[in-house]
Scaffold this motif. Structure first.
Motif, mmCIF file in Angstrom:
data_model
loop_
_atom_site.group_PDB
_atom_site.id
_atom_site.type_symbol
_atom_site.label_atom_id
_atom_site.label_comp_id
_atom_site.label_asym_id
_atom_site.label_seq_id
_atom_site.Cartn_x
_atom_site.Cartn_y
_atom_site.Cartn_z
ATOM 1 N N ALA A 95 39.760 49.529 43.162
ATOM 2 C CA ALA A 95 41.120 49.061 42.923
ATOM 3 C C ALA A 95 41.753 48.541 44.211
ATOM 4 O O ALA A 95 42.461 47.520 44.195
ATOM 5 C CB ALA A 95 41.967 50.190 42.331
ATOM 6 N N LEU A 96 41.508 49.223 45.326
ATOM 7 C CA LEU A 96 42.055 48.770 46.606
ATOM 8 C C LEU A 96 41.432 47.435 47.017
ATOM 9 O O LEU A 96 42.134 46.539 47.516
ATOM 10 C CB LEU A 96 41.811 49.829 47.678
ATOM 11 N N ALA A 97 40.126 47.310 46.814
ATOM 12 C CA ALA A 97 39.460 46.041 47.143
ATOM 13 C C ALA A 97 39.975 44.923 46.247
ATOM 14 O O ALA A 97 40.188 43.791 46.702
ATOM 15 C CB ALA A 97 37.949 46.196 46.991
ATOM 16 N N SER A 109 41.714 33.953 37.438
ATOM 17 C CA SER A 109 41.857 34.864 36.304
ATOM 18 C C SER A 109 41.567 36.293 36.758
ATOM 19 O O SER A 109 40.515 36.567 37.344
ATOM 20 C CB SER A 109 40.898 34.465 35.183
ATOM 21 N N GLU A 110 42.490 37.207 36.485
ATOM 22 C CA GLU A 110 42.301 38.585 36.943
ATOM 23 C C GLU A 110 41.141 39.292 36.245
ATOM 24 O O GLU A 110 40.389 40.018 36.900
ATOM 25 C CB GLU A 110 43.608 39.353 36.792
ATOM 26 N N PRO A 111 40.932 39.130 34.936
ATOM 27 C CA PRO A 111 39.742 39.729 34.332
ATOM 28 C C PRO A 111 38.450 39.184 34.935
ATOM 29 O O PRO A 111 37.513 39.944 35.195
ATOM 30 C CB PRO A 111 39.870 39.356 32.852
ATOM 31 N N ALA A 112 38.404 37.866 35.167
ATOM 32 C CA ALA A 112 37.211 37.277 35.780
ATOM 33 C C ALA A 112 37.016 37.797 37.199
ATOM 34 O O ALA A 112 35.887 38.019 37.645
ATOM 35 C CB ALA A 112 37.315 35.753 35.775
ATOM 36 N N ALA A 239 38.558 44.751 33.861
ATOM 37 C CA ALA A 239 38.933 43.436 33.336
ATOM 38 C C ALA A 239 39.791 43.584 32.086
ATOM 39 O O ALA A 239 40.777 42.854 31.905
ATOM 40 C CB ALA A 239 37.678 42.622 33.027
ATOM 41 N N PHE A 240 39.430 44.527 31.227
ATOM 42 C CA PHE A 240 40.225 44.759 30.018
ATOM 43 C C PHE A 240 41.637 45.230 30.367
ATOM 44 O O PHE A 240 42.627 44.765 29.794
ATOM 45 C CB PHE A 240 39.540 45.783 29.126
ATOM 46 N N ALA A 241 41.732 46.134 31.358
ATOM 47 C CA ALA A 241 43.054 46.623 31.780
ATOM 48 C C ALA A 241 43.866 45.503 32.413
ATOM 49 O O ALA A 241 45.068 45.384 32.190
ATOM 50 C CB ALA A 241 42.884 47.778 32.756
ATOM 51 N N ALA A 242 43.213 44.658 33.214
ATOM 52 C CA ALA A 242 43.917 43.557 33.878
ATOM 53 C C ALA A 242 44.415 42.528 32.865
ATOM 54 O O ALA A 242 45.442 41.888 33.067
ATOM 55 C CB ALA A 242 43.001 42.889 34.895
ATOM 56 N N ARG A 243 43.684 42.382 31.755
ATOM 57 C CA ARG A 243 44.068 41.397 30.741
ATOM 58 C C ARG A 243 45.375 41.777 30.069
ATOM 59 O O ARG A 243 46.163 40.915 29.699
ATOM 60 C CB ARG A 243 42.964 41.305 29.686
ATOM 61 N N LYS A 244 45.637 43.071 29.952
ATOM 62 C CA LYS A 244 46.792 43.511 29.183
ATOM 63 C C LYS A 244 47.959 43.957 30.051
ATOM 64 O O LYS A 244 49.053 44.172 29.537
ATOM 65 C CB LYS A 244 46.396 44.671 28.283
ATOM 66 N N ARG A 245 47.728 44.121 31.333
ATOM 67 C CA ARG A 245 48.797 44.704 32.137
ATOM 68 C C ARG A 245 49.760 43.634 32.625
ATOM 69 O O ARG A 245 49.432 42.459 32.702
ATOM 70 C CB ARG A 245 48.204 45.455 33.330
ATOM 71 N N SER A 246 50.946 44.062 32.991
ATOM 72 C CA SER A 246 51.907 43.167 33.617
ATOM 73 C C SER A 246 51.591 43.064 35.096
ATOM 74 O O SER A 246 50.913 43.921 35.647
ATOM 75 C CB SER A 246 53.332 43.731 33.440
ATOM 76 N N PRO A 247 52.054 42.023 35.799
ATOM 77 C CA PRO A 247 51.727 41.868 37.210
ATOM 78 C C PRO A 247 52.160 43.079 38.010
ATOM 79 O O PRO A 247 53.199 43.670 37.775
ATOM 80 C CB PRO A 247 52.525 40.623 37.618
ATOM 81 N N VAL A 248 51.301 43.456 38.985
ATOM 82 C CA VAL A 248 51.592 44.619 39.828
ATOM 83 C C VAL A 248 52.253 44.136 41.104
ATOM 84 O O VAL A 248 51.758 43.189 41.698
ATOM 85 C CB VAL A 248 50.292 45.370 40.143
#
Length: 248
Positions: A95-97, A109-112, A239-248
């Motif tokens: 996650a840090l990387a 794309s964040e999932p990619a 990738a699944f979590a990134a697809r559904k989350r709001s920007p951090v």
């Protein structure tokens, strides 16, 4: 927030670690049992086997009834515990990387990006060292060379990380070129140090004569398969979590 991303990474790593443990338990543990049986048979057949067993008995047993200090069932439980803890730690680092490279390197794309980062980590940390120094089952390997083998393996891991970093930097450096040229240059930047390490690092072959080749092969496939399941799980779940989350 970075804390939210870190927690998400640790949860993803935990789930991926348990998935990898399930794979290792199903595919790898039977091979370990076979290797242990061969090791015990070789020790029993050794001229000094009986004497060695008697000398080692106080250290290997915790009770007078001959029960082993750590049973195979205890070791199997330890497999799940170890991979779960490993997943927590690696998931947090992942996650840090991810936060460090997001928007700077890799796909937009964040999932990619999550899948690409997981694939790069698998290549650097697992695949490159495995090509030179594949995993060995019990009964394979000289105990007196364990320090040397550990150092060489860590060197191979470092080379894998540096090679992937060099490939990423090269891809960015030639970003204005044609796509095929970028990928060609990045691939060369990865393969050249890996090939040099393959040639220069010493070879270690401590497989005893008569050890079943199919068992050795199956164990190594199970070993790298466990890591593949782990990193596939990390990449896919993140990738699944990134697809559904709001920007951090």
């Amino acid at each position: 927030m970075i804390v939210k991303l870190l927690v998400r990474g640790m949860l993803v790593g935990l789930i991926a670690g348990l998935l990898a443990a399930a794979f290792a338990y199903t595919v790898g543990e039977p091979r370990i049992d076979q290797a242990i049986a061969l090791e015990e048979a070789a020790a029993a057949a050794s001229p000094a086997g009986s004497h060695s067993h008697e000398a080692a008995e106080p250290a290997e047993h915790s009770h007078d009834d001959g029960e082993e200090l750590v049973s195979r069932n205890g070791q199997r439980f330890g497999l799940f515990l170890a991979l779960a803890l490993y997943g927590l730690a690696v998931g947090g680092l992942f996650a840090l990387a991810y936060a460090a490279v997001r928007g700077r390197v890799g796909p937009a794309s964040e999932p990619a990006l999550a899948i690409t980062l997981a694939a790069a980590a698998f290549t650097a940390i697992v695949l490159v060292p495995f090509v030179k120094y594949p995993a060995n089952p019990p009964a394979v390997g000289d105990p007196e060379t364990i320090d040397q083998r550990t150092v060489l393996y860590l060197v191979a891991v470092a080379i894998g990380i540096l090679a992937v970093a060099a490939g990423t930097a090269t891809y960015r450096y030639v970003s204005q070129s044609e796509p095929w040229l970028r990928w060609l240059a990045a691939g060369a930047a990865v393969l050249v140090p890996v090939a040099a390490a393959w040639i220069l690092l010493p070879k270690i072959n401590e497989v005893p004569k008569g050890f079943p080749a199919d068992l050795l092969w199956d164990f190594r496939i199970a070993s790298i398969g466990t890591q593949a399941v782990f990193w596939l799980g990390v990449g896919a779940l993140f990738a699944f979590a990134a697809r559904k989350r709001s920007p951090v």
